[in-house]
Design a protein around this motif. Structure first.
Motif, PDB file in Angstrom:
ATOM      1  N   ARG A 193      68.995   1.976  55.051  1.00 18.66           N
ATOM      2  CA  ARG A 193      70.138   1.791  54.157  1.00 18.66           C
ATOM      3  C   ARG A 193      70.366   3.101  53.420  1.00 18.66           C
ATOM      4  O   ARG A 193      69.465   3.616  52.765  1.00 18.66           O
ATOM      5  CB  ARG A 193      69.883   0.648  53.176  1.00 18.66           C
ATOM      6  CG  ARG A 193      69.799  -0.708  53.868  1.00 18.66           C
ATOM      7  CD  ARG A 193      69.312  -1.803  52.957  1.00 18.66           C
ATOM      8  NE  ARG A 193      69.210  -3.070  53.668  1.00 18.66           N
ATOM      9  CZ  ARG A 193      68.178  -3.420  54.442  1.00 18.66           C
ATOM     10  NH1 ARG A 193      67.155  -2.575  54.587  1.00 18.66           N
ATOM     11  NH2 ARG A 193      68.174  -4.582  55.076  1.00 18.66           N
ATOM     12  N   TYR A 214      65.624  -1.283  59.532  1.00 17.79           N
ATOM     13  CA  TYR A 214      66.943  -0.786  59.144  1.00 17.79           C
ATOM     14  C   TYR A 214      66.813   0.325  58.107  1.00 17.79           C
ATOM     15  O   TYR A 214      65.883   0.331  57.282  1.00 17.79           O
ATOM     16  CB  TYR A 214      67.797  -1.911  58.554  1.00 17.79           C
ATOM     17  CG  TYR A 214      68.198  -2.956  59.583  1.00 17.79           C
ATOM     18  CD1 TYR A 214      69.328  -2.762  60.375  1.00 17.79           C
ATOM     19  CD2 TYR A 214      67.429  -4.109  59.756  1.00 17.79           C
ATOM     20  CE1 TYR A 214      69.699  -3.720  61.311  1.00 17.79           C
ATOM     21  CE2 TYR A 214      67.795  -5.060  60.695  1.00 17.79           C
ATOM     22  CZ  TYR A 214      68.925  -4.862  61.476  1.00 17.79           C
ATOM     23  OH  TYR A 214      69.291  -5.787  62.407  1.00 17.79           O
ATOM     24  N   THR A 271      74.338   0.596  56.623  1.00 18.12           N
ATOM     25  CA  THR A 271      73.069   0.127  57.200  1.00 18.12           C
ATOM     26  C   THR A 271      72.997   0.555  58.653  1.00 18.12           C
ATOM     27  O   THR A 271      73.917   0.270  59.435  1.00 18.12           O
ATOM     28  CB  THR A 271      72.960  -1.398  57.082  1.00 18.12           C
ATOM     29  OG1 THR A 271      73.040  -1.771  55.700  1.00 18.12           O
ATOM     30  CG2 THR A 271      71.634  -1.879  57.651  1.00 18.12           C
TER      31      THR A 271
END
Length: 789
Positions: free
Chosen positions: A763, A761, A774
């Motif tokens: 962010r 992921y 995200t």
């Protein structure tokens, strides 16, 4: 005209002018738009345009009609409007000022040579600008031929009868369309309308409607000008002058009455709590009873009960959960309100009246189902009521101090200041608001008082906290300031003494201070604003609350500026000597007394037979009811009992007052304009403007930025290269355009600053919205540094 053109106009405005627009139309930024395209879309929506036009005066709307009438294609010009208004004798500077006002509201935009009007104006305004109809050729070819012959048109107009000419003058004033009985249009009819139709001065546009061609209107308006009679100034107003101090004294006197009546009303409700109707209102019989108790008429009682409820002094308490039955009761806020001085108490009531979304004048009228409207009923809710009250009072406040005006003049002025808003209501509502303002004490003799003028200015500058308008919750407590402080100087000083009379009355020579008011409430029965009557019942009530005979003698000696009447001294001693001679305890309950004859009298009293008393001893009676029920029954029968505890000591205490939860304050609910109560501070305005500009810049950059990866000048780069761009932006703490596929399969892009990347992921922070987002790395389709976008 397109949204983009208006967006470009808004985008080019300096920050000062954009801030001014938002101040005039705060509904455009609630919630804040993402960019100028969204702002322009809101600004030309039907609802937003109607709200903006509602705030404009009659002359500005007439100039807007002139722009609509002179429009060619999509735009008009200032010069064409000036050419028309010059024939009406209006100065060019005033016309330009009206057009600038329209620009300030973003109703029109563009340079003087090409002034554009937002599209929704034609939807919310009359289809006949300036009251002029369509061309004769478009309505009827024969009418077109008549107006083409100027001499023939004049001869035909001169031949019209007075009745026919009256019809023409009426339609020439606008609107140009009228309806008549269908029989009047039948061939052979001798009606003036039929005569005008046969001469082609009117065109039939429906089964029972006719229209006046624009060319005929212009001939009939030759003296007033093509636009007709313009109104650059409000109608003249007669303003008889009085001494400002006289207005203040009249208002201050009404303030004393208002506060006294409000307190009497709430006390009456506390003593006999009325039930809440299923509709949520107060019953007619209860309202009539309270009006009689307070000494005012029913309409004033309805207004007063609405004010004290809006001020949070009256609330509700559920007494039956199964059947969901409730009663009206005073609230805890009422106890705090009573502790303040008269000026502070008035301030809360006045603010509640000015801001409540209620129309008390409708109490007693019939709703759409032909049912009577009760006080406190939901049917009284009128979102536009606060704006109407303030507008009516503002007309008076704009006059010089001491000048007065009658309600009809106020209505006429308001009809010029906001004709669209007034046309939707009636003059009765404005006149009712002015009558209510006099009842509240804001006006006197038809003019605004000095403290009323200050209160209006305070509300216009900053909206008070509807939950705590007096600042009771602040650590410093409430301090008089502004309107309340000025009123306090006009009111008589609170007194701490009374004048006892031989007839056992106590005269209070002024408003009593809170401590004295509490003592008088217990010791006397109020007969008027300044007279209290001391009776055997009130003395017994004081003894029940814990006072002794010595305490009462000392209280009267301390508070009275006149000698205490000997009859009053004897009365107190006599009641005190007999007080407590009978005791009540738990048997379930019992009655005991050292006086056997008194016990025998109670046992033989037929009024007490329902208690089921039985004699246990010569001086003791037992009862199956609770001590409180027994105590209440004996007092109602005229006996002087007191309750005792298990040790035999007398239990003396003032009864605990019931209190209810306040209703949701109507002052805090929405008003006619959802943003009318919004006061945007200068820092917040600057923040909104900056947010719109940043969002617009981001949106324009997003439209130019690709969705797929673009690295080293090559498009369609691999997913690995996209991750490298993100990692570099993370190290450099720079912003990057991220292209991604959302959960619905749609592609989008966002300008963000990477914060961390790992576990599949990304962010990143969106600085425009100050939110952390995200992104799943496998959904990212591209990444481009902001500098290369």
């Amino acid at each position: 005209m397109t949204t983009t053109s208006l967006a470009d106009f808004l985008r080019a405005l300096p920050d000062e002018e954009l801030t001014a627009l938002i101040r005039l139309r705060p509904d455009l930024v609630i919630p804040p738009p993402a960019d100028f395209s969204a702002l322009a879309h809101r600004a030309q929506s039907r609802v937003a345009v109607a709200r903006a036009l509602d705030a404009l005066d009659q002359f500005t709307l007439e100039i807007l009609d002139a722009l609509r009438y002179t429009r060619v294609g999509h735009s008009s010009s200032v010069e064409s409007v000036l050419a028309l208004t010059a024939q009406s004798g209006v100065e060019a500077a005033r016309v330009r000022a009206a057009i600038d006002r329209l620009r300030a509201y973003a109703v029109v935009f563009g340079p003087d040579a090409a002034v554009r009007i937002v599209g929704a104006v034609d939807e919310v305004c009359s289809p006949y600008p300036a009251g002029l109809g369509r061309p004769a050729e478009e309505l009827d070819p024969l009418a077109g031929a008549l107006v083409a012959d100027a001499a023939g048109l004049r001869r035909t107009l001169l031949a019209a009868s007075p009745a026919a000419r009256a019809v023409l003058d009426r339609l020439a004033a606008g609107p140009p369309v009228g309806t008549v009985a269908a029989a009047s249009l039948q061939p052979g009819s001798d009606s003036p309308v039929r005569w005008l139709v046969d001469r082609h001065l009117l065109a039939v546009v429906g089964r029972d409607a006719v229209e006046l061609p624009v060319e005929v209107s212009l001939v009939l308006r030759r003296e007033a000008g093509p636009l007709g009679q313009l109104h650059p100034d409000p109608p003249p107003m007669e303003t008889p002058r009085r001494d400002p101090a006289q207005l203040d004294r009249a208002g201050a006197g009404q303030v004393l009455e208002l506060v006294r009546n409000a307190e009497a009303l709430v006390e009456a409700i506390g003593q006999e709590p009325p039930g809440v109707l299923r509709s949520g209102g107060l019953g007619v019989r209860e309202l009539r009873r309270y009006a009689k108790t307070v000494g005012i008429d029913e309409q004033q009682a309805a207004l007063l009960v609405e004010i004290v409820t809006a001020a949070g002094l009256i609330g509700e308490e559920i007494v039956d959960n199964k059947r969901v039955e409730s009663v009206f009761l005073p609230t805890v806020a009422y106890d705090a309100w009573r502790a303040f001085g008269i000026a502070a108490r008035w301030h809360r009531l006045a603010v509640a009246w000015l801001t409540m979304t209620r129309a008390p004048a409708l109490v007693g009228q019939r709703d759409d189902r032909d049912r009577p409207i009760n006080a406190l009923a939901p049917e009284l809710s009128r979102p536009g009521a606060p704006a109407q009250r303030r507008a009516a009072l503002q007309v008076l406040a704009d006059l010089a101090p001491g000048e007065t005006a009658d309600p009809a003049a106020v209505v006429a002025t308001l009809s010029w200041r906001a004709p669209r808003r007034i046309s939707r209501g009636t003059s009765a509502g404005i006149e009712a608001s002015l009558a209510e303002a006099a009842f509240v004490g804001l006006t006197g003799f038809g003019g605004v008082t000095g403290f009323g003028r200050l209160l209006l200015a305070e509300l216009a500058a900053e909206a008070p906290d509807p939950e705590d308008p007096l600042g009771i919750g602040s650590p410093e407590g409430y301090a008089l300031s502004g309107s309340a402080a000025l009123l306090d100087t006009l009111l008589p000083a609170p007194v701490d003494h009374v004048l006892l009379q031989a007839d056992l009355s106590a005269i209070v020579p002024g408003p009593p201070e809170p401590t004295l008011a509490g003592e008088l409430e217990l010791l006397g029965q109020q007969e008027s604003a300044s007279v209290y009557r001391i009776t055997a019942e009130t003395v017994r009530r004081s003894l029940d609350a814990g006072y002794s005979a010595a305490d009462l003698h000392a209280l009267l000696a301390r508070r009275s500026r006149t000698p205490v009447p000997q009859t009053l001294t004897y009365l107190i001693d006599d009641i005190a000597r007999r007080h407590g001679g009978m005791r009540i305890g738990s048997a379930n309950s019992y009655v005991r007394s050292d006086d056997e004859s008194l016990i025998a009298e109670v046992l033989a009293d037929r009024r007490l037979q329902q208690l089921g008393l039985r004699r246990l001893a010569p001086t003791v009676l037992a009862c199956r009811h609770t001590p409180n029920r027994l105590l209440e029954a004996l007092r109602e029968a005229g006996y002087p009992p007191v309750q005792e505890d298990s040790t035999g000591a007398a239990v003396l205490a003032r009864p605990k007052a019931r209190r209810g939860a306040p209703r949701p304050t109507w002052a805090a609910r929405g008003v006619e304009d959802p943003t009318a109560a919004v006061r945007l501070s200068a820092p917040r305005l600057a923040g909104v403007v900056d947010q719109i500009r940043r969002g617009d810049a981001a949106a324009r950059a997003a439209r130019r930025a690709p969705v797929t990866v673009r690295a080293n000048g090559a498009s369609g780069a691999s997913h690995t290269e996209a991750l490298e761009v993100l990692q570099q932006a993370l190290r450099d703490k720079t912003r990057v355009w991220v292209g991604y596929v959302d959960a619905h399969g749609a592609t989008a892009s966002r300008l963000v600053r990477p914060v961390s990347m790992g576990s599949g992921y990304l962010r990143a922070e969106d600085e425009r919205t100050e939110m952390l987002h995200t992104f799943a790395l496998h959904r990212i389709t591209g990444a481009v540094p902001e500098s290369e976008a």
